[in-house]
Motif scaffolding. Structure first.
Motif, PDB file in Angstrom:
ATOM      1  N   LEU A  66      12.561   7.114  -3.443  1.00 51.42           N
ATOM      2  CA  LEU A  66      13.747   7.014  -4.237  1.00 51.42           C
ATOM      3  C   LEU A  66      13.690   7.939  -5.528  1.00 51.42           C
ATOM      4  O   LEU A  66      15.033   8.149  -5.809  1.00 51.42           O
ATOM      5  CB  LEU A  66      13.592   5.526  -4.781  1.00 51.42           C
ATOM      6  N   ILE A  67      12.678   8.457  -6.079  1.00 48.02           N
ATOM      7  CA  ILE A  67      12.851   9.080  -7.037  1.00 48.02           C
ATOM      8  C   ILE A  67      13.430  10.418  -6.794  1.00 48.02           C
ATOM      9  O   ILE A  67      14.301  11.044  -7.548  1.00 48.02           O
ATOM     10  CB  ILE A  67      11.217   9.492  -7.597  1.00 48.02           C
ATOM     11  N   GLY A  68      12.963  11.144  -5.669  1.00 43.82           N
ATOM     12  CA  GLY A  68      13.710  12.325  -5.167  1.00 43.82           C
ATOM     13  C   GLY A  68      14.993  12.069  -5.072  1.00 43.82           C
ATOM     14  O   GLY A  68      16.025  12.999  -5.473  1.00 43.82           O
ATOM     15  N   LEU A  79      11.950  19.879 -12.885  1.00 44.63           N
ATOM     16  CA  LEU A  79      10.982  18.794 -13.536  1.00 44.63           C
ATOM     17  C   LEU A  79      10.570  17.734 -12.462  1.00 44.63           C
ATOM     18  O   LEU A  79      10.177  16.860 -12.704  1.00 44.63           O
ATOM     19  CB  LEU A  79      11.554  18.260 -14.990  1.00 44.63           C
ATOM     20  N   ASN A  80      11.503  17.817 -11.417  1.00 47.36           N
ATOM     21  CA  ASN A  80      11.456  16.781 -10.415  1.00 47.36           C
ATOM     22  C   ASN A  80       9.804  16.409 -10.280  1.00 47.36           C
ATOM     23  O   ASN A  80       9.370  15.036 -10.062  1.00 47.36           O
ATOM     24  CB  ASN A  80      11.783  17.378  -8.928  1.00 47.36           C
ATOM     25  N   GLY A  81       8.843  17.407  -9.925  1.00 51.98           N
ATOM     26  CA  GLY A  81       7.723  17.251  -9.654  1.00 51.98           C
ATOM     27  C   GLY A  81       6.883  16.511 -10.844  1.00 51.98           C
ATOM     28  O   GLY A  81       6.199  15.480 -10.531  1.00 51.98           O
ATOM     29  N   ALA A  82       7.392  16.704 -11.987  1.00 51.55           N
ATOM     30  CA  ALA A  82       6.680  16.281 -13.138  1.00 51.55           C
ATOM     31  C   ALA A  82       7.037  14.681 -13.164  1.00 51.55           C
ATOM     32  O   ALA A  82       6.231  13.862 -13.528  1.00 51.55           O
ATOM     33  CB  ALA A  82       7.146  16.882 -14.492  1.00 51.55           C
ATOM     34  N   ILE A  83       8.350  14.271 -12.940  1.00 49.81           N
ATOM     35  CA  ILE A  83       8.962  13.033 -12.785  1.00 49.81           C
ATOM     36  C   ILE A  83       8.064  12.198 -11.847  1.00 49.81           C
ATOM     37  O   ILE A  83       7.550  11.004 -12.243  1.00 49.81           O
ATOM     38  CB  ILE A  83      10.243  13.000 -12.703  1.00 49.81           C
ATOM     39  N   GLN A  84       7.819  12.864 -10.816  1.00 47.20           N
ATOM     40  CA  GLN A  84       7.098  12.044  -9.656  1.00 47.20           C
ATOM     41  C   GLN A  84       5.622  11.611 -10.246  1.00 47.20           C
ATOM     42  O   GLN A  84       4.990  10.776  -9.907  1.00 47.20           O
ATOM     43  CB  GLN A  84       6.947  12.698  -8.327  1.00 47.20           C
ATOM     44  N   GLY A  85       5.024  13.050 -10.699  1.00 43.01           N
ATOM     45  CA  GLY A  85       3.896  12.825 -11.276  1.00 43.01           C
ATOM     46  C   GLY A  85       3.552  11.754 -12.391  1.00 43.01           C
ATOM     47  O   GLY A  85       2.489  10.895 -12.181  1.00 43.01           O
TER      48      GLY A  85
END
Lengths: 314, 333
Positions: free
Chosen positions: B295-297, B310-316
């Motif tokens: 869902l985040i993606g 920043l997608n990866g940062a938010i998932q992290g």
């Protein structure tokens, strides 16, 4: 395919110890075949080496493929230490970490040819062979302007965040400026089929009105086409990929242009160009130092045959 | 032994606290955020897309829950999926001249996928239990092996399924029953069976016992090696099952297939409340974890809130937050 590859590798390996002194040894260091384009680049490199070794008996090649920058540095150091190379043809994995080691090769007196990714310090290489990234974006942009004279809505899939990607996208945006074509959205599909599929699915959910897609790469175009097909919106839009993957070129050769009307080259065979030019330096009087930029060309059904390599893995 | 595990389970069950509710609250919050930001978020098409694309990681993550619960880890699943997909496509292409474009080829391809997955899991499992090598090292090694093998099989390029075959096989990803796509159905069935196996079978209890204290489990007459190897075999089979769903989507496999799936699966397991050190596993939590990650993606794609860089940062951040919430509660205890 693998078997032939194996025989080829064995042949090269067997040929090495036999080669006597007074030979010109050319070291070739390239990234391993970790994605489609690199696979094609490896294919054309091996082919060029086989062809040149068969043609010129006094040329000897050492080929090493690396899966990361660290290994590539080791490969190059080994070539200098154990094979005493006269020339190095290198496609740097990354510019920064390879600059120092390649510079040391140059200082040892060897000829240096750099492919595609420039080193971070000017003036090291004797010959620079590269694709035209801004040209890749510009040719694609001009095609969109030509196909959409009244403007329209497009979405863009970008590659892995790198200088290469930035140069392409900036040139694309410059080319479509003022044409009435609006970029609804841009997202990174990382030159990957699965990522591109996911991103395109979400674009299709988000925007009810898309006229065309700049997938900017043929691997991404595969994912984009699957997503459009799933949403049953093939009638609304067309897709432009890039880099000249053989499956995509085949579609143009066959005249299957409803969804993918054209392609833009960014030839993986540029490695062959670099190796051939480097060899020329030793077997002819032709001057080959300088920059050699391979233009990005628009492929349409009319000229597709010329760019179709059925044997290449890409 | 039975008492030990029963106690562990009861402790987790009785306290209806943030540790249990955290992931669900996060999931609901994400759904609300998504719905507010884009009207299409809750549309049938988008929901189907998100659930179907979660299915690969989801099916694998259910298997990973058992491995981690038993105190193990498997880093090879992403490469394994790519390798299985490659072998499966090559086998199917080779069978076409004999069987023609038929469902026989697809069924044989599916069988190949499950068998190769089982063999790959057994390979990992035996090295870990018989050769007594750390799971981290074994699967780090096999990760490299499987990834190289698929690159070699593809000769550095892409292995593609025969075009007509793909048309026949395509419905396995895109179609379904009553509008529910096949991958979603398979994911749901795997999750439900996994939940039952974890909570109500001796296999599930043995996994937890081994993960919490291997010595005690051994003294309690649990076949530690056999159960532990079985978790890797189970995971291998589930990777094969996920691959069966994956191949009809794009009909191809390459060295970039399944990159980082292992980390997504592990992250989903941990977000869901399974303890990374082993000893306690929660299959339904894993399902919630997988959905949170997808869902985040999806939400980041559907909105323009943050730069795609920043997608990866938010998932992290969300992964760490989810685990922090759980750990804090544990420390209070």
């Amino acid at each position: 395919m693998q078997f032939r590859h194996f025989i080829g590798a064995t042949a090269v390996a067997l040929a090495l110890p036999v080669a006597a002194a007074a030979q010109t040894v050319i070291g070739v260091s390239i990234p391993a075949a970790t994605h489609g384009w690199a696979g094609g680049m490896n294919f054309h490199t091996r082919e060029a080496i086989e062809r040149l070794e068969a043609t010129y008996s006094d040329l000897d090649f050492v080929l090493a493929t690396a899966s990361d920058p660290g290994k590539q540095v080791n490969d190059i150091e080994d070539m200098v230490a154990t094979r005493n190379i006269d020339a190095l043809v290198v496609l740097p994995f990354e510019s920064e970490p390879l600059t120092g080691p390649v510079k040391r090769v140059k200082e040892s007196g060897a000829w240096v040819t750099v492919i595609d990714r420039g080193l971070s310090e000017d003036g090291i290489e004797d010959l620079y062979v590269a694709g035209d990234n801004p040209g890749f974006g510009r040719v694609a942009g001009e095609y969109f302007v030509e196909q959409m004279p009244d403007g329209g809505n497009i979405v863009v899939l970008r590659g892995i965040p790198t200088t290469i990607d930035n140069e392409r996208v900036e040139a694309f945006q410059a080319a479509i400026e003022g044409s009435g074509i609006e970029i609804l959205d841009m997202e990174h599909g990382n030159w990957n089929r699965d990522d591109a599929f996911t991103v395109m699915q979400d674009f299709l959910s988000k925007y009810p009105d898309i006229d065309a897609v700049w997938a900017s790469d043929d691997d991404m175009a595969v994912g984009v086409l699957a997503a459009i097909d799933q949403a049953d919106r093939s009638d609304e839009m067309w897709v432009l990929g890039g880099a000249g993957m053989k499956e995509m070129i085949k579609r143009l050769v066959d005249g299957d242009t409803d969804m993918v009307p054209a392609n833009v080259t960014y030839p993986p065979s540029m490695a062959a160009t670099a190796i051939e030019l480097t060899a020329l330096n030793y077997v002819s009087n032709a001057p080959v130092s300088g920059d050699f930029i391979i233009g990005s060309v628009l492929i349409t059904p009319e000229n597709a045959e010329k760019y179709y390599y059925p044997d290449s893995p890409f | 032994m039975a008492n030990v595990t029963a106690n562990t389970a009861r402790r987790g069950g009785l306290r209806v606290d943030i540790r249990v509710l955290g992931p669900i609250v996060a999931l609901i919050a994400l759904v609300i955020v998504g719905a507010l930001m884009n009207a299409n978020f809750l549309s049938y098409g988008n929901v189907t897309n998100v659930l179907a694309r979660s299915a690969f990681i989801g099916i694998i993550a259910v298997g990973m829950t058992f491995v981690i619960t038993a105190g193990g880890l498997d880093l090879s699943v992403g490469s394994m999926a790519a390798f299985i997909a490659g072998v499966m496509i090559l086998v199917m292409n080779a069978l076409i001249p004999t069987f023609g474009i038929s469902w026989a080829v697809i069924l044989l391809g599916m069988a190949t996928s499950l068998i190769v997955g089982m063999a790959a899991g057994l390979f990992n499992g035996l090295l870990i239990t018989k050769a007594r090598i750390e799971a981290f090292i074994v699967t780090l090694g096999s990760m490299g092996i499987f990834r190289s093998l698929v690159t070699w099989l593809a000769d550095g390029g892409t292995i593609s399924l025969d075009f007509e075959m793909r048309e026949l096989y395509r419905p396995v990803y895109y179609d379904g029953i009553l509008g529910v796509a096949w991958p979603i159905i398979v994911f749901a069935v795997v999750a439900i069976l996994g939940e039952i196996a974890m909570r109500h079978t001796s296999f599930g209890r043995h996994c937890a016992a081994i993960g919490s204290n291997e010595q005690v489990a051994r003294f309690s007459a649990v076949h530690v090696d056999r159960v532990r190897a079985a978790t890797y075999v189970l995971l291998g089979i589930l990777v094969g099952l996920a691959t069966i769903m994956y191949v009809p989507r794009l009909g191809s496999a390459s060295s970039s297939t399944g990159v980082l799936w292992e980390l997504e699966a592990i992250a989903a397991v941990i977000i869901g409340g399974t303890v990374l050190k082993g000893g306690f596993g929660r299959v339904w939590g894993t399902v919630v974890g997988v959905l949170i990650l997808s869902l985040i993606g999806n939400i980041l794609n559907l909105t323009d809130l943050v730069s795609p860089y920043l997608n990866g940062a938010i998932q992290g951040v969300i992964i760490i937050l989810a685990v922090v919430l759980q750990r804090q509660k544990k420390a209070d205890r």
